[in-house]
Design a protein around this motif. Structure first.
Motif, PDB file in Angstrom:
ATOM      1  N   LEU A  56      -4.530  15.683  39.142  1.00 55.56           N
ATOM      2  CA  LEU A  56      -3.802  15.577  37.872  1.00 55.56           C
ATOM      3  C   LEU A  56      -2.876  14.370  37.832  1.00 55.56           C
ATOM      4  CD1 LEU A  56      -2.889  19.294  37.158  1.00 55.56           C
ATOM      5  CD2 LEU A  56      -4.365  17.835  35.784  1.00 55.56           C
ATOM      6  N   ARG A  57      -2.200  14.065  38.929  1.00 59.08           N
ATOM      7  CA  ARG A  57      -1.182  13.022  38.933  1.00 59.08           C
ATOM      8  C   ARG A  57      -1.725  11.629  39.218  1.00 59.08           C
ATOM      9  NH1 ARG A  57       0.081  17.807  38.258  1.00 59.08           N
ATOM     10  NH2 ARG A  57       2.170  18.608  38.100  1.00 59.08           N
ATOM     11  N   LYS A  58      -2.783  11.536  40.015  1.00 63.60           N
ATOM     12  CA  LYS A  58      -3.227  10.226  40.490  1.00 63.60           C
ATOM     13  C   LYS A  58      -4.462   9.669  39.798  1.00 63.60           C
ATOM     14  CE  LYS A  58      -1.226  10.887  45.045  1.00 63.60           C
ATOM     15  NZ  LYS A  58      -1.491  11.015  46.466  1.00 63.60           N
ATOM     16  N   SER A  59      -5.229  10.510  39.150  1.00 63.53           N
ATOM     17  CA  SER A  59      -6.465  10.040  38.535  1.00 63.53           C
ATOM     18  C   SER A  59      -6.261   9.780  37.045  1.00 63.53           C
ATOM     19  CB  SER A  59      -7.577  11.067  38.738  1.00 63.53           C
ATOM     20  OG  SER A  59      -8.768  10.595  38.175  1.00 63.53           O
ATOM     21  N   ASP A  60      -6.671   8.622  36.606  1.00 66.84           N
ATOM     22  CA  ASP A  60      -6.560   8.261  35.186  1.00 66.84           C
ATOM     23  C   ASP A  60      -7.798   8.672  34.401  1.00 66.84           C
ATOM     24  OD1 ASP A  60      -4.128   7.066  35.710  1.00 66.84           O
ATOM     25  OD2 ASP A  60      -5.057   5.119  36.106  1.00 66.84           O
ATOM     26  N   ARG A  61      -8.888   8.847  35.071  1.00 64.69           N
ATOM     27  CA  ARG A  61     -10.166   9.041  34.399  1.00 64.69           C
ATOM     28  C   ARG A  61     -10.642  10.485  34.484  1.00 64.69           C
ATOM     29  NH1 ARG A  61     -11.548   5.996  30.900  1.00 64.69           N
ATOM     30  NH2 ARG A  61     -13.704   6.473  31.287  1.00 64.69           N
ATOM     31  N   ILE A  62      -9.859  11.421  33.965  1.00 67.36           N
ATOM     32  CA  ILE A  62     -10.269  12.817  33.911  1.00 67.36           C
ATOM     33  C   ILE A  62     -10.543  13.158  32.453  1.00 67.36           C
ATOM     34  CG2 ILE A  62      -9.591  15.203  34.333  1.00 67.36           C
ATOM     35  CD1 ILE A  62      -7.685  14.230  36.426  1.00 67.36           C
ATOM     36  N   CYS A  63     -11.637  13.833  32.200  1.00 67.79           N
ATOM     37  CA  CYS A  63     -11.929  14.220  30.827  1.00 67.79           C
ATOM     38  C   CYS A  63     -10.896  15.239  30.349  1.00 67.79           C
ATOM     39  CB  CYS A  63     -13.359  14.752  30.683  1.00 67.79           C
ATOM     40  SG  CYS A  63     -13.635  16.385  31.338  1.00 67.79           S
ATOM     41  N   THR A  64     -10.697  15.284  29.057  1.00 64.71           N
ATOM     42  CA  THR A  64      -9.678  16.139  28.450  1.00 64.71           C
ATOM     43  C   THR A  64      -9.893  17.607  28.788  1.00 64.71           C
ATOM     44  OG1 THR A  64      -9.484  14.563  26.651  1.00 64.71           O
ATOM     45  CG2 THR A  64      -8.569  16.740  26.270  1.00 64.71           C
ATOM     46  N   GLU A  65     -11.124  18.042  28.736  1.00 63.37           N
ATOM     47  CA  GLU A  65     -11.458  19.438  29.039  1.00 63.37           C
ATOM     48  C   GLU A  65     -11.054  19.800  30.476  1.00 63.37           C
ATOM     49  OE1 GLU A  65     -15.517  21.952  29.635  1.00 63.37           O
ATOM     50  OE2 GLU A  65     -15.451  20.605  27.915  1.00 63.37           O
ATOM     51  N   SER A  66     -11.323  18.897  31.412  1.00 62.50           N
ATOM     52  CA  SER A  66     -10.968  19.146  32.815  1.00 62.50           C
ATOM     53  C   SER A  66      -9.461  19.172  32.997  1.00 62.50           C
ATOM     54  CB  SER A  66     -11.564  18.062  33.710  1.00 62.50           C
ATOM     55  OG  SER A  66     -12.964  18.116  33.685  1.00 62.50           O
ATOM     56  N   ARG A  67      -8.767  18.261  32.354  1.00 61.81           N
ATOM     57  CA  ARG A  67      -7.309  18.228  32.445  1.00 61.81           C
ATOM     58  C   ARG A  67      -6.721  19.546  31.922  1.00 61.81           C
ATOM     59  NH1 ARG A  67      -4.133  14.167  33.653  1.00 61.81           N
ATOM     60  NH2 ARG A  67      -5.718  12.576  33.281  1.00 61.81           N
ATOM     61  N   ARG A  68      -7.260  20.043  30.819  1.00 61.36           N
ATOM     62  CA  ARG A  68      -6.802  21.326  30.266  1.00 61.36           C
ATOM     63  C   ARG A  68      -7.054  22.472  31.246  1.00 61.36           C
ATOM     64  NH1 ARG A  68      -9.419  20.247  24.540  1.00 61.36           N
ATOM     65  NH2 ARG A  68      -7.757  19.006  23.628  1.00 61.36           N
TER      66      ARG A  68
END
Length: 99
Positions: A56-68
């Motif tokens: 969550l903190r270090k990766s910029d390229r996470i899809c919105t669904e995964s972040r949720r």
């Protein structure tokens, strides 16, 4: 084509398992197709957060669904009774490698 794959956001999933039997049956299926970030019991939560918070903190390229989904896991873990009340004993967090 290869360049397109690099620019796509990474996708992560969380699988909540109810009991050791379900965990043991699902883990091999996931392990063969995806990269497992964490797999194990709900208690203690510290090992889960060592891996999930880095994503969550270090990766910029996470899809919105995964972040949720990862944020939802974070919220659920703050309520100590959530997992017991729902019969969840194990969690598998994995990075999807194939579509």
């Amino acid at each position: 084509m290869e360049n397109e794959k690099r620019n796509e956001p990474e996708k992560y999933n969380v699988l909540y398992c109810k009991g050791k039997y379900q965990y043991k049956s699902k883990y091999p299926q996931i392990e063969t197709k995806h990269k497992v970030i964490y797999a194990g019991p709900v208690e203690p939560m510290a090992p889960i957060w060592g891996n999930v918070s880095d994503i969550l903190r270090k990766s910029d390229r996470i899809c919105t669904e995964s972040r949720r989904e990862l944020k939802k896991l974070e919220e659920r873990s703050q309520n100590n009774l959530y997992f017991k009340k729902n019969g969840i004993t194990h969690i598998i967090v994995y990075k999807c490698l194939e579509k």
